[in-house]
Every structure is written in structure tokens, then in C-alpha cells.
Design a protein around this motif. Structure first.
Motif: not given
Ligand code: HEM
Length: 108
Positions: A68-93
Motif C-alpha cells: 500500500l505504501h508503494d502504491y500510494l506513493a506512486d500509483p502509476r509507477g507501482a501499477v503501470k496502467g492503473t486508472k487511479m488518477a492520483f499523483a500519490g502522497l509524497k510525505k512518509e508520515d
């Protein structure tokens, strides 16, 4: 370090446009996020995922703290082609806390 679910509830406001969680949660643009931990990605039968998310699940992606951490940090990098249009959370906390918040809606 343990995440803070109360702070995670605040972070989750960034997700609310597309996701519901908790009692009576329904799918919105994205699937509801109850009982996520230990579940295969793309695993809800009544939500229409992207092919990319189905393939990620078939290739063994299961939702846990780290995935979940890795997907939410970079959704389209973690799951290439995901339709989740969200840039990701950049802050570790924020990542840690939102994952802790989601865990409170999971039995695992
Ligand atoms: C999928 C979490 C923000 C739209 C997912 C999944 C998770 C997730 C865990 C996979 C669910 C599963 O496999 O059943 C989050 C969190 C967010 C967030 C925690 C905020 C930090 C958003 C936003 C949108 C969105 C803002 C809409 C603009 C979607 C969609 C999917 C999805 C459409 C399905 C992806 C696919 O099939 O490729 N989200 N999400 N999410 N999310 Fe989000």
C-alpha cells in the motif's frame, strides 16, 4: 514506526472524492477500501478495475503495509496502467498514517 490512524483520517480526505471506507461504504469512482489487508489487488468482484490492476493481482500483488505504501506513493509507477488518477502522497508520515487508518477497517 507505527502510523497514527487519527492523522490518517485527515490524510484520507485526499482520497474521499473517489473512495469510501467504513460501515455501508459503497464504490465511488474507486472501490470501497474495507478489508483491504491481505486481499489481492483488484479482488472485489463487483467493481470494474483496470486490466492493469487485475494483472497486478494475478502477478501476486496483495495489499499489506508495504505494498500500500508503494502504491500510494506512486500509483502509476507501482501499477503501470492503473486508472487511479492520483499523483500519490509524497510525505512518509502521510503514507504511514493513511495506511494505519485503512488498517482500522480491516480484520487482518
Ligand atoms: C484503486 C487507495 C486516491 C481512484 C485503489 C486501491 C487502493 C486505493 C488501495 C486498490 C483497491 C483494490 O485493489 O481493491 C487510495 C487512497 C487514496 C486514493 C488511500 C488517497 C491517498 C484516489 C483518488 C482517486 C482514486 C483521488 C480518483 C481521482 C481509484 C480508482 C481505482 C483505485 C479508479 C481503481 C484502479 C484500477 O482499477 O486501476 N485506490 N486511493 N483513488 N483508486 Fe484510489
Amino acid at each position: 514506526a507505527q502510523g497514527d490512524p487519527d492523522n490518517g483520517a485527515q490524510v484520507f480526505k485526499k482520497c474521499l472524492a473517489c473512495h469510501a471506507v467504513g460501515e455501508n461504504a459503497k464504490h465511488k469512482v474507486g472501490p470501497h477500501l474495507n478489508d483491504l489487508f491481505g486481499r489481492t489487488a483488484g479482488g472485489l468482484g463487483d467493481y470494474k478495475y483496470s486490466n492493469a490492476m487485475h494483472e497486478a493481482g494475478e502477478n501476486g500483488l496483495v495489499w499489506e503495509d508495504e505494498t500500500l505504501h508503494d502504491y500510494l506513493a506512486d500509483p502509476r509507477g507501482a501499477v503501470k496502467g492503473t486508472k487511479m488518477a492520483f499523483a500519490g502522497l509524497k510525505k512518509e508520515d502521510e503514507l504511514r498514517d493513511v495506511v494505519a487508518y485503512l488498517r482500522t477497517f480491516s480484520s487482518e
